[in-house]
Design an enzyme around this catalytic site. Sequence first.
Site, PDB file in Angstrom:
ATOM      1  CG  ASP A 196      36.113  41.241  39.024  1.00 42.12           C
ATOM      2  OD1 ASP A 196      37.171  41.127  39.806  1.00 42.12           O
ATOM      3  OD2 ASP A 196      35.597  40.242  38.844  1.00 42.12           O
ATOM      4  CG  HIS A 231      45.349  40.710  38.811  1.00 43.10           C
ATOM      5  ND1 HIS A 231      46.177  39.718  39.267  1.00 43.10           N
ATOM      6  CD2 HIS A 231      44.459  40.020  38.944  1.00 43.10           C
ATOM      7  CE1 HIS A 231      45.536  38.544  39.480  1.00 43.10           C
ATOM      8  NE2 HIS A 231      44.152  38.530  39.194  1.00 43.10           N
TER       9      HIS A 231
HETATM   10  C1  SDX Z   1      40.320  39.441  41.306  1.00 36.70           C
HETATM   11  O1  SDX Z   1      44.183  37.175  42.779  1.00 36.70           O
HETATM   12  C2  SDX Z   1      43.403  36.721  41.906  1.00 36.70           C
HETATM   13  O2  SDX Z   1      43.736  36.058  40.862  1.00 36.70           O
HETATM   14  C3  SDX Z   1      42.008  37.417  41.913  1.00 36.70           C
HETATM   15  C4  SDX Z   1      41.153  37.343  40.708  1.00 36.70           C
HETATM   16  C5  SDX Z   1      40.778  35.968  40.300  1.00 36.70           C
HETATM   17  O3  SDX Z   1      40.439  35.603  39.398  1.00 36.70           O
HETATM   18  O4  SDX Z   1      40.605  35.077  41.429  1.00 36.70           O
HETATM   19  O5  SDX Z   1      41.992  37.637  39.405  1.00 36.70           O
HETATM   20  C6  SDX Z   1      39.771  38.140  40.713  1.00 36.70           C
HETATM   21  O6  SDX Z   1      40.144  39.569  42.701  1.00 36.70           O
HETATM   22  C7  SDX Z   1      40.473  40.327  40.461  1.00 36.70           C
HETATM   23  C8  SDX Z   1      40.869  41.790  41.342  1.00 36.70           C
HETATM   24  C9  SDX Z   1      39.594  42.752  41.660  1.00 36.70           C
HETATM   25  N1  SDX Z   1      39.609  43.743  42.401  1.00 36.70           N
HETATM   26  C10 SDX Z   1      39.768  44.936  42.119  1.00 36.70           C
HETATM   27  O7  SDX Z   1      39.401  45.389  40.767  1.00 36.70           O
HETATM   28  C11 SDX Z   1      39.572  46.116  43.069  1.00 36.70           C
HETATM   29  C12 SDX Z   1      40.578  47.198  42.466  1.00 36.70           C
HETATM   30  N2  SDX Z   1      42.062  46.884  42.627  1.00 36.70           N
HETATM   31  C13 SDX Z   1      43.051  46.879  43.619  1.00 36.70           C
HETATM   32  O8  SDX Z   1      42.251  47.181  44.700  1.00 36.70           O
HETATM   33  C14 SDX Z   1      44.210  46.260  43.607  1.00 36.70           C
HETATM   34  O9  SDX Z   1      44.744  46.481  42.402  1.00 36.70           O
HETATM   35  C15 SDX Z   1      44.311  44.823  44.022  1.00 36.70           C
HETATM   36  C16 SDX Z   1      43.628  44.543  45.272  1.00 36.70           C
HETATM   37  C17 SDX Z   1      43.469  43.907  42.869  1.00 36.70           C
HETATM   38  C18 SDX Z   1      45.666  44.219  43.927  1.00 36.70           C
HETATM   39  O10 SDX Z   1      46.231  44.978  44.946  1.00 36.70           O
HETATM   40  P1  SDX Z   1      47.790  44.884  45.410  1.00 36.70           P
HETATM   41  O11 SDX Z   1      48.282  43.883  44.238  1.00 36.70           O
HETATM   42  O12 SDX Z   1      47.668  44.595  46.842  1.00 36.70           O
HETATM   43  O13 SDX Z   1      48.531  46.234  44.853  1.00 36.70           O
HETATM   44  P2  SDX Z   1      48.652  47.226  45.799  1.00 36.70           P
HETATM   45  O14 SDX Z   1      47.316  47.796  46.634  1.00 36.70           O
HETATM   46  O15 SDX Z   1      49.894  47.041  46.537  1.00 36.70           O
HETATM   47  O16 SDX Z   1      48.594  48.677  44.990  1.00 36.70           O
HETATM   48  C19 SDX Z   1      50.065  48.846  44.390  1.00 36.70           C
HETATM   49  C20 SDX Z   1      49.991  50.392  43.783  1.00 36.70           C
HETATM   50  C21 SDX Z   1      49.588  51.260  45.170  1.00 36.70           C
HETATM   51  O17 SDX Z   1      49.822  52.634  44.663  1.00 36.70           O
HETATM   52  P3  SDX Z   1      51.222  53.290  45.563  1.00 36.70           P
HETATM   53  O18 SDX Z   1      51.238  52.671  46.925  1.00 36.70           O
HETATM   54  O19 SDX Z   1      52.450  52.406  44.925  1.00 36.70           O
HETATM   55  O20 SDX Z   1      51.483  54.419  45.306  1.00 36.70           O
HETATM   56  O21 SDX Z   1      48.960  50.426  42.859  1.00 36.70           O
HETATM   57  C22 SDX Z   1      48.073  51.403  43.536  1.00 36.70           C
HETATM   58  C23 SDX Z   1      47.991  51.410  44.833  1.00 36.70           C
HETATM   59  O22 SDX Z   1      47.328  52.426  45.454  1.00 36.70           O
HETATM   60  N3  SDX Z   1      46.709  50.867  42.769  1.00 36.70           N
HETATM   61  C24 SDX Z   1      45.579  51.420  42.488  1.00 36.70           C
HETATM   62  C25 SDX Z   1      44.639  50.336  42.013  1.00 36.70           C
HETATM   63  N4  SDX Z   1      45.211  49.177  42.230  1.00 36.70           N
HETATM   64  C26 SDX Z   1      46.390  49.343  43.047  1.00 36.70           C
HETATM   65  N5  SDX Z   1      45.303  52.785  42.391  1.00 36.70           N
HETATM   66  C27 SDX Z   1      43.949  53.086  41.799  1.00 36.70           C
HETATM   67  N6  SDX Z   1      43.096  52.097  41.239  1.00 36.70           N
HETATM   68  C28 SDX Z   1      43.319  50.596  41.458  1.00 36.70           C
HETATM   69  N7  SDX Z   1      42.412  49.813  41.077  1.00 36.70           N
END
Ligand code: SDX
Length: 393
Positions: free
Chosen positions: A329, A272
Amino acid sequence: LTGYITLDTGYKNTGATKSAITFLDGEQGILRYRGYSIEQLAEKSTFMEVAFLLIYGELPTEKQIADFEHEISHHTLVHEDMKKFFDGFPSHSHPMGQLGSLVCSLSAFYPESLKNNQTEEEINLTIIKMLAKMSTIVSWIYKKSFGHPVIYPQNKYDYVSNFLHMTFGQRTEEVAVDPVLVDVMNKLLILHADHEQNCSTSTVRIVGSSDCNLYASISAGISALWGPLHGGANQAVIEMLEQIKNDGGDTQKWIAKAKDKNDSFRLMGFGHRVYKNFDPRAKIIKKACDDVLEKLGVNDPVLAIAKQLEEVALKDEYFVQRKLYPNVDFYSGIIYRALGFPTEMFTVLFALGRLPGWIAQWKEMKVNKEPIGRPRQVYTGSTFREYVEMKGR
Ligand code: SDX
């Protein structure tokens, strides 16, 4: 902008507005609507009471909530001509695409929403109509996905019971007042009702900041929510769990894929932008999941896989280091499926829950007379260049 500044794109650390609606503490895992904790609201309140709280700022009195529900129930019918739009969609079209189109079309049937300088009463009537008609549109999209005839709303029901009646009413009349269904639908909708300046809410605010009508602003929010990185994740989680189940249920293998930088696979429902601790909503939904599936006598094998994934990930250095926890989710889709919703409907249900939050944020922006949103950029393109005639290219 001159010189070089490190810019985190994706609004990662932008204070986009001032708001008194929802408080979020990502480190502590705290979520409050108008100061009330999500835990107490999910346990003690109803979705309509929370909608009133978010939009008008206070918990309603008995008379206020009765008037609110009465007004809403008397606006749940949509214009009959809207059925021509429903019928125009191919049967396989994604429910979120239908929802965004149908909500935007409401301004065609209720043109008073387009009036400039609306009075507070006029704005409030549009808000009531938006809330009321969303549940009808969502349930009719569900019926269409099965090719079933729509069921019309009945004024005798409150909001959640009316939604259950329009959605599942062909099962039995009692379904609308089934305490298990009514309780879990209220809880799920409350938990999705608002979440500060997330992607879709920021979209609603910026579209509304151009003085655009409520229906079109909400439609824009629906489009933003559709993405699998945002609300679309609840559908993607179930598809992921099904894939792991069909692949033999080897959660370690899929955790390794999620960590592999060369693999685009991500653990959907995990991580998140703000929560760097447990998403408080995920905790409540996980418990509700166990309760509801037991009460409904549903044994869904993907629930065991979800719990196993969570257990393995929470001990894994990669996830611990990056503070990746289950989000709202991760478990919600398992409940929606147990209630009988197809996977493609999950994000539409997220939108139904988020609607009061979008409305409250849109209203707050208007009341605060916020200027049109117009962010800047760090320009990284070419400096000045003379035009080159075709023969010189
Ligand atoms: C919602 O914003 C809100 O409030 C949203 C929400 C709401 O109520 O409105 O809460 C609802 O959208 C919840 C989120 C639902 N999405 C998912 O579950 C999709 C999977 N999650 C990710 O794609 C990710 O965690 C996000 C999009 C939710 C957040 O992404 P960020 O904050 O931009 O984090 P990032 O992409 O910069 O990741 C940081 C690190 C990275 O690794 P490094 O580059 O440091 O090596 O964490 C890793 C990412 O690769 N990472 C994951 C991951 N999420 C982040 N690795 C594996 N699996 C994951 N799910």
